[in-house]
Design a protein around this motif. Sequence first.
Motif, short mmCIF file in Angstrom:
data_model
loop_
_atom_site.label_atom_id
_atom_site.label_comp_id
_atom_site.label_asym_id
_atom_site.label_seq_id
_atom_site.Cartn_x
_atom_site.Cartn_y
_atom_site.Cartn_z
N GLY A 10 0.18 -3.44 -8.54
CA GLY A 10 -0.69 -3.23 -7.39
C GLY A 10 -1.10 -1.77 -7.22
O GLY A 10 -2.26 -1.45 -6.95
N THR A 11 -0.13 -0.88 -7.41
CA THR A 11 -0.39 0.56 -7.27
C THR A 11 -1.42 1.02 -8.29
O THR A 11 -2.39 1.71 -7.95
CB THR A 11 0.92 1.37 -7.43
OG1 THR A 11 1.83 0.99 -6.40
CG2 THR A 11 0.65 2.86 -7.35
N GLY A 36 -8.22 7.51 -4.52
CA GLY A 36 -7.36 6.66 -5.33
C GLY A 36 -5.98 6.48 -4.73
O GLY A 36 -5.46 5.36 -4.63
N VAL A 37 -5.39 7.57 -4.27
CA VAL A 37 -4.05 7.52 -3.67
C VAL A 37 -4.06 6.76 -2.34
O VAL A 37 -3.19 5.94 -2.07
CB VAL A 37 -3.48 8.95 -3.49
CG1 VAL A 37 -2.23 8.92 -2.61
CG2 VAL A 37 -3.16 9.57 -4.84
N VAL A 38 -5.07 7.04 -1.52
CA VAL A 38 -5.18 6.35 -0.23
C VAL A 38 -5.34 4.85 -0.43
O VAL A 38 -4.75 4.04 0.30
CB VAL A 38 -6.37 6.93 0.58
CG1 VAL A 38 -6.71 6.02 1.75
CG2 VAL A 38 -6.03 8.32 1.10
N THR A 39 -6.12 4.45 -1.43
CA THR A 39 -6.32 3.03 -1.71
C THR A 39 -5.01 2.38 -2.17
O THR A 39 -4.67 1.27 -1.76
CB THR A 39 -7.39 2.82 -2.79
OG1 THR A 39 -8.59 3.49 -2.40
CG2 THR A 39 -7.69 1.36 -3.00
N ALA A 40 -4.26 3.10 -3.00
CA ALA A 40 -3.02 2.56 -3.55
C ALA A 40 -1.93 2.42 -2.50
O ALA A 40 -1.12 1.48 -2.56
CB ALA A 40 -2.53 3.44 -4.70
N PHE A 41 -1.88 3.33 -1.52
CA PHE A 41 -0.75 3.33 -0.57
C PHE A 41 -1.14 3.02 0.87
O PHE A 41 -0.28 2.88 1.73
CB PHE A 41 -0.03 4.68 -0.63
CG PHE A 41 0.62 4.94 -1.96
CD1 PHE A 41 1.85 4.38 -2.28
CD2 PHE A 41 -0.03 5.71 -2.93
CE1 PHE A 41 2.44 4.60 -3.51
CE2 PHE A 41 0.56 5.93 -4.17
CZ PHE A 41 1.79 5.37 -4.46
N ILE A 63 8.11 7.33 -8.25
CA ILE A 63 7.60 6.77 -9.51
C ILE A 63 6.22 6.14 -9.32
O ILE A 63 5.33 6.29 -10.15
CB ILE A 63 8.59 5.73 -10.08
CG1 ILE A 63 9.88 6.42 -10.50
CG2 ILE A 63 7.97 4.99 -11.26
CD1 ILE A 63 10.95 5.49 -11.00
N LEU A 64 6.03 5.44 -8.17
CA LEU A 64 4.73 4.82 -7.90
C LEU A 64 3.65 5.87 -7.69
O LEU A 64 2.51 5.68 -8.13
CB LEU A 64 4.83 3.90 -6.68
CG LEU A 64 5.70 2.65 -6.85
CD1 LEU A 64 5.68 1.81 -5.58
CD2 LEU A 64 5.25 1.82 -8.05
N PHE A 65 3.99 6.98 -7.03
CA PHE A 65 3.01 8.06 -6.87
C PHE A 65 2.63 8.63 -8.23
O PHE A 65 1.45 8.92 -8.49
CB PHE A 65 3.57 9.16 -5.97
CG PHE A 65 3.33 8.94 -4.51
CD1 PHE A 65 2.10 9.24 -3.93
CD2 PHE A 65 4.31 8.39 -3.70
CE1 PHE A 65 1.86 9.02 -2.59
CE2 PHE A 65 4.08 8.15 -2.35
CZ PHE A 65 2.85 8.47 -1.79
N ASP A 94 -9.58 -4.82 -8.23
CA ASP A 94 -9.42 -5.11 -6.82
C ASP A 94 -8.69 -6.45 -6.63
O ASP A 94 -7.82 -6.58 -5.76
CB ASP A 94 -10.78 -5.17 -6.13
CG ASP A 94 -10.67 -5.08 -4.62
OD1 ASP A 94 -10.23 -4.03 -4.12
OD2 ASP A 94 -10.99 -6.07 -3.94
N ALA A 95 -9.02 -7.44 -7.45
CA ALA A 95 -8.36 -8.75 -7.37
C ALA A 95 -6.89 -8.65 -7.75
O ALA A 95 -6.02 -9.24 -7.10
CB ALA A 95 -9.07 -9.75 -8.30
N VAL A 96 -6.60 -7.87 -8.79
CA VAL A 96 -5.21 -7.68 -9.21
C VAL A 96 -4.41 -6.98 -8.12
O VAL A 96 -3.28 -7.38 -7.79
CB VAL A 96 -5.17 -6.85 -10.53
CG1 VAL A 96 -3.73 -6.43 -10.85
CG2 VAL A 96 -5.74 -7.67 -11.68
N GLY A 97 -4.99 -5.92 -7.54
CA GLY A 97 -4.31 -5.20 -6.47
C GLY A 97 -4.07 -6.05 -5.25
O GLY A 97 -2.99 -6.04 -4.65
#
Length: 200
Positions: A10-11, A36-41, A63-65, A94-97
């Motif tokens: 997801g990250t 990118g970071v804001v979307t991931a977290f 590790i995720l960061f 987007d679907a995977v995340g």
Amino acid sequence: MAWEVLSAIGTIAFAVSGAIIAMEEEYDIFGVFILGVVTAFGGGAIRNLLIGVPISALWDQEILFQLALASILIVFLFPNKLLKPWNRWGHFFDAVGLSAFAIQGALYAVDLALPIYAVILAAILTGSGGGVIRDVLAGRKPLVFKAEIYAVWAACAGLLISIEAVRNDFGLYLLFIVITALRILSYTYKWRMPKREIHH
């Protein structure tokens, strides 16, 4: 094991999707990394806020960061011609995340022994929250608020996990594949939720 794998998937997926949209909007490298970071977290932060987990828990995910930053850098350095078909790659990531984070969010809520509606809400917020923040910051209408089916798939994942229809790692991976496929099918064939328009 499924928790760590889905968190990583997801990250990476949402970091890539945020970076691609940032480049589409012609952001500089700093803007690409931020989006990118804001979307991931972002989804995880909203979920933690609403279910009572300290936001500071996000900072323990070193590790995720690192995964997110590495993914964003790779995408930023990709040849332009590989990034042009955004409609295919952007929607896919987007679907995977959405799928990975919806399941991860539901598992998080179940682990805290929250009621079924909280598990479903955690799945929706974790799965779509980062995408909503991404679209708002990029000046786009968030996908989750359009007629196209999006957050419904996250809610389905949350429901199945909350009623223990999925009980082991194999079931979680299978659910991840199914939710991802349903999301891809819904935008490919333009499946729609009912909507009502008010004309002035």
